[in-house]
Design an enzyme around this catalytic site. Structure first.
Site, PDB file in Angstrom:
ATOM      1  N   ASP A 155       0.873  -1.184   0.000  1.00  0.00           N
ATOM      2  CA  ASP A 155       0.000   0.000   0.000  1.00  0.00           C
ATOM      3  C   ASP A 155       0.907   1.230   0.000  1.00  0.00           C
ATOM      4  O   ASP A 155       1.930   1.245   0.692  1.00  0.00           O
ATOM      5  CB  ASP A 155      -0.889  -0.003   1.265  1.00  0.00           C
ATOM      6  CG  ASP A 155      -2.095   0.901   1.115  1.00  0.00           C
ATOM      7  OD1 ASP A 155      -3.230   0.393   1.218  1.00  0.00           O
ATOM      8  OD2 ASP A 155      -1.915   2.127   0.886  1.00  0.00           O
ATOM      9  N   ASN A 156       0.541   2.235  -0.769  1.00  0.00           N
ATOM     10  CA  ASN A 156       1.372   3.453  -0.782  1.00  0.00           C
ATOM     11  C   ASN A 156       0.949   4.439   0.306  1.00  0.00           C
ATOM     12  O   ASN A 156       1.482   5.541   0.372  1.00  0.00           O
ATOM     13  CB  ASN A 156       1.347   4.126  -2.162  1.00  0.00           C
ATOM     14  CG  ASN A 156      -0.014   4.687  -2.518  1.00  0.00           C
ATOM     15  OD1 ASN A 156      -0.959   4.600  -1.731  1.00  0.00           O
ATOM     16  ND2 ASN A 156      -0.130   5.268  -3.700  1.00  0.00           N
TER      17      ASN A 156
ATOM     18  N   SER B 242      -1.502   6.294   0.570  1.00  0.00           N
ATOM     19  CA  SER B 242      -2.082   7.566   0.117  1.00  0.00           C
ATOM     20  C   SER B 242      -3.436   7.803   0.775  1.00  0.00           C
ATOM     21  O   SER B 242      -3.875   8.940   0.917  1.00  0.00           O
ATOM     22  CB  SER B 242      -2.234   7.582  -1.407  1.00  0.00           C
ATOM     23  OG  SER B 242      -3.032   6.489  -1.830  1.00  0.00           O
TER      24      SER B 242
ATOM     25  N   ASP C  34       4.217   1.788  -4.143  1.00  0.00           N
ATOM     26  CA  ASP C  34       3.181   2.239  -5.073  1.00  0.00           C
ATOM     27  C   ASP C  34       3.104   1.257  -6.239  1.00  0.00           C
ATOM     28  O   ASP C  34       4.143   0.821  -6.747  1.00  0.00           O
ATOM     29  CB  ASP C  34       3.585   3.642  -5.574  1.00  0.00           C
ATOM     30  CG  ASP C  34       2.428   4.361  -6.215  1.00  0.00           C
ATOM     31  OD1 ASP C  34       1.840   3.803  -7.173  1.00  0.00           O
ATOM     32  OD2 ASP C  34       2.103   5.463  -5.746  1.00  0.00           O
TER      33      ASP C  34
ATOM     34  N   LYS D 295     -10.687   6.314  -5.217  1.00  0.00           N
ATOM     35  CA  LYS D 295     -12.101   5.914  -5.292  1.00  0.00           C
ATOM     36  C   LYS D 295     -13.140   7.033  -5.179  1.00  0.00           C
ATOM     37  O   LYS D 295     -14.333   6.744  -5.053  1.00  0.00           O
ATOM     38  CB  LYS D 295     -12.375   4.877  -4.204  1.00  0.00           C
ATOM     39  CG  LYS D 295     -12.168   5.437  -2.800  1.00  0.00           C
ATOM     40  CD  LYS D 295     -12.749   4.550  -1.724  1.00  0.00           C
ATOM     41  CE  LYS D 295     -12.612   5.183  -0.368  1.00  0.00           C
ATOM     42  NZ  LYS D 295     -13.108   4.440   0.733  1.00  0.00           N
TER      43      LYS D 295
ATOM     44  N   TYR E 136     -13.987   7.626 -12.553  1.00  0.00           N
ATOM     45  CA  TYR E 136     -13.717   6.548 -11.595  1.00  0.00           C
ATOM     46  C   TYR E 136     -14.370   5.238 -12.069  1.00  0.00           C
ATOM     47  O   TYR E 136     -13.723   4.199 -12.149  1.00  0.00           O
ATOM     48  CB  TYR E 136     -14.247   6.920 -10.204  1.00  0.00           C
ATOM     49  CG  TYR E 136     -14.327   5.729  -9.270  1.00  0.00           C
ATOM     50  CD1 TYR E 136     -13.176   5.151  -8.767  1.00  0.00           C
ATOM     51  CD2 TYR E 136     -15.564   5.158  -8.924  1.00  0.00           C
ATOM     52  CE1 TYR E 136     -13.243   4.035  -7.937  1.00  0.00           C
ATOM     53  CE2 TYR E 136     -15.637   4.052  -8.100  1.00  0.00           C
ATOM     54  CZ  TYR E 136     -14.474   3.491  -7.609  1.00  0.00           C
ATOM     55  OH  TYR E 136     -14.543   2.371  -6.801  1.00  0.00           O
TER      56      TYR E 136
ATOM     57  N   ARG F  18     -30.179   3.443  -1.157  1.00  0.00           N
ATOM     58  CA  ARG F  18     -28.958   2.751  -1.545  1.00  0.00           C
ATOM     59  C   ARG F  18     -28.854   1.409  -0.831  1.00  0.00           C
ATOM     60  O   ARG F  18     -29.489   1.178   0.194  1.00  0.00           O
ATOM     61  CB  ARG F  18     -27.715   3.590  -1.176  1.00  0.00           C
ATOM     62  CG  ARG F  18     -27.595   4.894  -1.950  1.00  0.00           C
ATOM     63  CD  ARG F  18     -27.262   4.664  -3.411  1.00  0.00           C
ATOM     64  NE  ARG F  18     -27.181   5.918  -4.156  1.00  0.00           N
ATOM     65  CZ  ARG F  18     -28.228   6.547  -4.710  1.00  0.00           C
ATOM     66  NH1 ARG F  18     -29.446   6.047  -4.583  1.00  0.00           N
ATOM     67  NH2 ARG F  18     -28.053   7.654  -5.399  1.00  0.00           N
TER      68      ARG F  18
ATOM     69  N   PRO G 262     -25.926  16.467  -8.857  1.00  0.00           N
ATOM     70  CA  PRO G 262     -25.994  16.067 -10.259  1.00  0.00           C
ATOM     71  C   PRO G 262     -25.522  14.615 -10.413  1.00  0.00           C
ATOM     72  O   PRO G 262     -24.525  14.230  -9.807  1.00  0.00           O
ATOM     73  CB  PRO G 262     -25.015  17.018 -10.968  1.00  0.00           C
ATOM     74  CG  PRO G 262     -24.688  18.088  -9.999  1.00  0.00           C
ATOM     75  CD  PRO G 262     -25.046  17.627  -8.630  1.00  0.00           C
TER      76      PRO G 262
ATOM     77  N   ASP H 202     -26.884  11.894  -9.302  1.00  0.00           N
ATOM     78  CA  ASP H 202     -27.401  10.925  -8.327  1.00  0.00           C
ATOM     79  C   ASP H 202     -28.718  10.325  -8.817  1.00  0.00           C
ATOM     80  O   ASP H 202     -29.526  11.014  -9.441  1.00  0.00           O
ATOM     81  CB  ASP H 202     -27.651  11.609  -6.977  1.00  0.00           C
ATOM     82  CG  ASP H 202     -26.428  11.587  -6.085  1.00  0.00           C
ATOM     83  OD1 ASP H 202     -25.397  11.034  -6.505  1.00  0.00           O
ATOM     84  OD2 ASP H 202     -26.505  12.145  -4.971  1.00  0.00           O
TER      85      ASP H 202
HETATM   86  N1  LIG Z   1     -15.562   1.994  -0.247  1.00  0.00           N
HETATM   87  C1  LIG Z   1     -16.436   1.996  -1.246  1.00  0.00           C
HETATM   88  O1  LIG Z   1     -17.510   2.610  -1.147  1.00  0.00           O
HETATM   89  C2  LIG Z   1     -16.170   1.214  -2.518  1.00  0.00           C
HETATM   90  C3  LIG Z   1     -17.264   0.895  -3.361  1.00  0.00           C
HETATM   91  C4  LIG Z   1     -17.012   0.201  -4.530  1.00  0.00           C
HETATM   92  C5  LIG Z   1     -15.708  -0.182  -4.855  1.00  0.00           C
HETATM   93  N2  LIG Z   1     -14.678   0.141  -4.034  1.00  0.00           N
HETATM   94  C6  LIG Z   1     -13.310  -0.253  -4.412  1.00  0.00           C
HETATM   95  O2  LIG Z   1     -12.767  -1.072  -3.390  1.00  0.00           O
HETATM   96  C7  LIG Z   1     -11.367  -0.885  -3.282  1.00  0.00           C
HETATM   97  C8  LIG Z   1     -11.026  -0.605  -1.840  1.00  0.00           C
HETATM   98  O3  LIG Z   1     -11.781   0.522  -1.411  1.00  0.00           O
HETATM   99  P1  LIG Z   1     -11.630   1.119   0.044  1.00  0.00           P
HETATM  100  O4  LIG Z   1     -12.940   1.705   0.394  1.00  0.00           O
HETATM  101  O5  LIG Z   1     -11.016   0.123   0.937  1.00  0.00           O
HETATM  102  O6  LIG Z   1     -10.632   2.312  -0.271  1.00  0.00           O
HETATM  103  P2  LIG Z   1      -9.386   2.814   0.557  1.00  0.00           P
HETATM  104  O7  LIG Z   1      -8.970   4.109  -0.043  1.00  0.00           O
HETATM  105  O8  LIG Z   1      -9.662   2.756   2.005  1.00  0.00           O
HETATM  106  O9  LIG Z   1      -8.294   1.683   0.220  1.00  0.00           O
HETATM  107  C9  LIG Z   1      -7.528   1.687  -0.958  1.00  0.00           C
HETATM  108  C10 LIG Z   1      -6.076   1.592  -0.549  1.00  0.00           C
HETATM  109  O10 LIG Z   1      -5.264   1.582  -1.726  1.00  0.00           O
HETATM  110  C11 LIG Z   1      -4.126   2.395  -1.501  1.00  0.00           C
HETATM  111  N3  LIG Z   1      -3.677   2.839  -2.826  1.00  0.00           N
HETATM  112  C12 LIG Z   1      -4.308   3.641  -3.700  1.00  0.00           C
HETATM  113  N4  LIG Z   1      -3.581   3.781  -4.820  1.00  0.00           N
HETATM  114  C13 LIG Z   1      -2.463   3.023  -4.652  1.00  0.00           C
HETATM  115  C14 LIG Z   1      -1.328   2.751  -5.453  1.00  0.00           C
HETATM  116  N5  LIG Z   1      -1.158   3.304  -6.650  1.00  0.00           N
HETATM  117  N6  LIG Z   1      -0.372   1.926  -4.973  1.00  0.00           N
HETATM  118  C15 LIG Z   1      -0.490   1.357  -3.747  1.00  0.00           C
HETATM  119  N7  LIG Z   1      -1.546   1.598  -2.935  1.00  0.00           N
HETATM  120  C16 LIG Z   1      -2.517   2.408  -3.393  1.00  0.00           C
HETATM  121  C17 LIG Z   1      -4.608   3.511  -0.570  1.00  0.00           C
HETATM  122  O11 LIG Z   1      -3.562   4.061   0.208  1.00  0.00           O
HETATM  123  C18 LIG Z   1      -5.617   2.770   0.302  1.00  0.00           C
HETATM  124  O12 LIG Z   1      -5.017   2.276   1.484  1.00  0.00           O
HETATM  125  C19 LIG Z   1     -11.014   0.242  -4.244  1.00  0.00           C
HETATM  126  O13 LIG Z   1     -10.514  -0.349  -5.412  1.00  0.00           O
HETATM  127  C20 LIG Z   1     -12.343   0.910  -4.505  1.00  0.00           C
HETATM  128  O14 LIG Z   1     -12.379   1.491  -5.776  1.00  0.00           O
HETATM  129  C21 LIG Z   1     -14.882   0.817  -2.859  1.00  0.00           C
END
Ligand SMILES: NC(=O)c1ccc[n+]([C@@H]2O[C@H](COP(=O)([O-])OP(=O)(O)OC[C@H]3O[C@@H](n4cnc5c(N)ncnc54)[C@H](O)[C@@H]3O)[C@@H](O)[C@H]2O)c1
Length: 335
Positions: A32-33, A35, A59, A85, A149, A231, A293, A295
């Site tokens: 995990d980066n 971020s 990353d 996300k 996204y 939802r 917008p 939704d």
């Molecule tokens: N939470 C939601 O509502 C939701 C809904 C649908 C899909 N998702 C998908 O589920 C996945 C996880 O979501 P989440 O809610 O846990 O998000 P989150 O942001 O909590 O977790 C994602 C993690 O990925 C890391 N990250 C991002 N880009 C990176 C990179 N280039 N290299 C290394 N690490 C990186 C971030 O630091 C973070 O810890 C995502 O792919 C998101 O798109 C989430």
């Protein structure tokens, strides 16, 4: 035991899934980066499970660093959560989203191919379904995402399918999440984002503990039970368990499969606020503002496919989701 690479494993869903994997006896390596998450999550997962994790702060865009991880470990599968996300942010910064989410996934698949790792569970989203589709949304609904996204996720799905058709023969389970909320029942981990999302629950939780004065409710003139948007909310632990089931099927199968992960019913924004009031014993103030917008009035999942094929069913209801989210909200500054 088998070793699983979890990308984005210190994030919200990745951390809960890592707990399920460790409790099931898998070894887990996280990259995990940071971020949008914190390193302290690793220690908290270890505290909950009593198991050790190998963590790399790298990353996905750094191919050499990624390759080094694959050189040091032999993975049975990868669960790929790492992505940016926030829908609104993706409209402002589309190039960042395409680079981070799509190029990051390409790097990952490329190195999986080099190292002969064949199995991938991928985080997709209900945001890929066309706005014109009527709920309940099955996996057969037309996909036509209307944000950058959503498009990054749909592109990744197609890249995974194409990589399955190629000599690499990647196997994949693509999980399309609805709205994950709640937190681990231990109260030690939950949503701990660095970047504000557009999601409802972080605002409801923040209002319950007085961090913000009220929750903004976008629109009360939809054709729903009380006029507010409806939802599909799923407890993050149910979602995490869905990944475990998907992984175990994938380890004994080949192909690319798509499943919705939701609770299969809708709750309105006001119903969620009321459930949170009941769980917390607090009054949650809200103000109605205009519709946002893009939704939709009602979005919820049809989850028959994963229920029938994998035997997965959500265990937690909206009261559990709110209770666990509230416990986490109270604890998060203490842990
Ligand atoms: N939470 C939601 O509502 C939701 C809904 C649908 C899909 N998702 C998908 O589920 C996945 C996880 O979501 P989440 O809610 O846990 O998000 P989150 O942001 O909590 O977790 C994602 C993690 O990925 C890391 N990250 C991002 N880009 C990176 C990179 N280039 N290299 C290394 N690490 C990186 C971030 O630091 C973070 O810890 C995502 O792919 C998101 O798109 C989430």
């Amino acid at each position: 035991m088998k070793k699983i690479l979890v990308t984005g494993g210190t994030g919200y869903i990745g951390s809960h899934t890592t707990i399920e994997l460790l409790q099931r006896g898998y070894n887990v390596v996280i990259i995990d980066n940071l971020s949008n998450s914190r390193k302290s999550t690793v220690e908290r997962i270890e505290r909950i499970t009593g198991k050790k994790i190998t963590f790399y702060a790298i990353d996905l865009l750094d191919r050499d660093a990624l390759r080094n991880v694959f050189q040091s470990h032999r993975f049975a599968a990868v669960i790929h959560f790492a992505a940016a996300k926030v829908l609104a942010d993706s409209i402002t910064n589309p190039l960042f989203y395409y680079r981070n989410n799509v190029e990051g996934t390409i790097n990952l698949l490329h190195i999986m191919g080099e190292k002969g790792v064949e199995n991938l569970v991928f985080s997709s989203t209900a945001a890929i379904y066309a706005a014109s589709e009527i709920s309940p949304l099955s996996e057969k609904a037309i996909c036509c995402p209307d944000t950058p996204y959503g498009r990054t996720k749909y592109m990744c799905e197609q890249i995974i399918e194409d990589t399955h058709q190629s000599p690499q023969r990647l196997n994949g389970v693509i999980l399309r999440y609805f709205n994950p909320i709640g937190a681990h029942p231990s109260g030690l981990i939950g949503e701990d984002a660095v970047i504000n999302s557009d999601n409802l629950l972080p605002y409801v939780s923040a209002a319950a503990v007085g961090k913000i004065p009220y929750v903004k409710v976008y629109g009360n003139d939809y054709d729903t039970i009380d006029g507010t948007g409806v939802r599909d909310f799923i407890h993050v632990v149910d979602l995490a368990q869905g990944h475990l089931v998907a992984l175990e099927k994938l380890l004994n199968d080949s192909g690319v499969y798509h499943y919705n992960l939701g609770c299969g019913r809708g709750y309105s924004v006001l119903q969620v606020i009321k459930a949170f009031e009941k769980a917390s014993g607090k009054i949650i103030n809200y103000k109605i503002s205009g519709r946002r917008p893009g939704d939709l009035g009602t979005v919820f999942s049809d989850i028959k496919k994963i229920e029938q094929e994998y035997g997965w069913h959500p265990q937690y209801d909206i009261d559990d989701m709110c209770r666990h989210a509230y416990t986490w909200e109270k604890n998060r500054s203490l842990v």
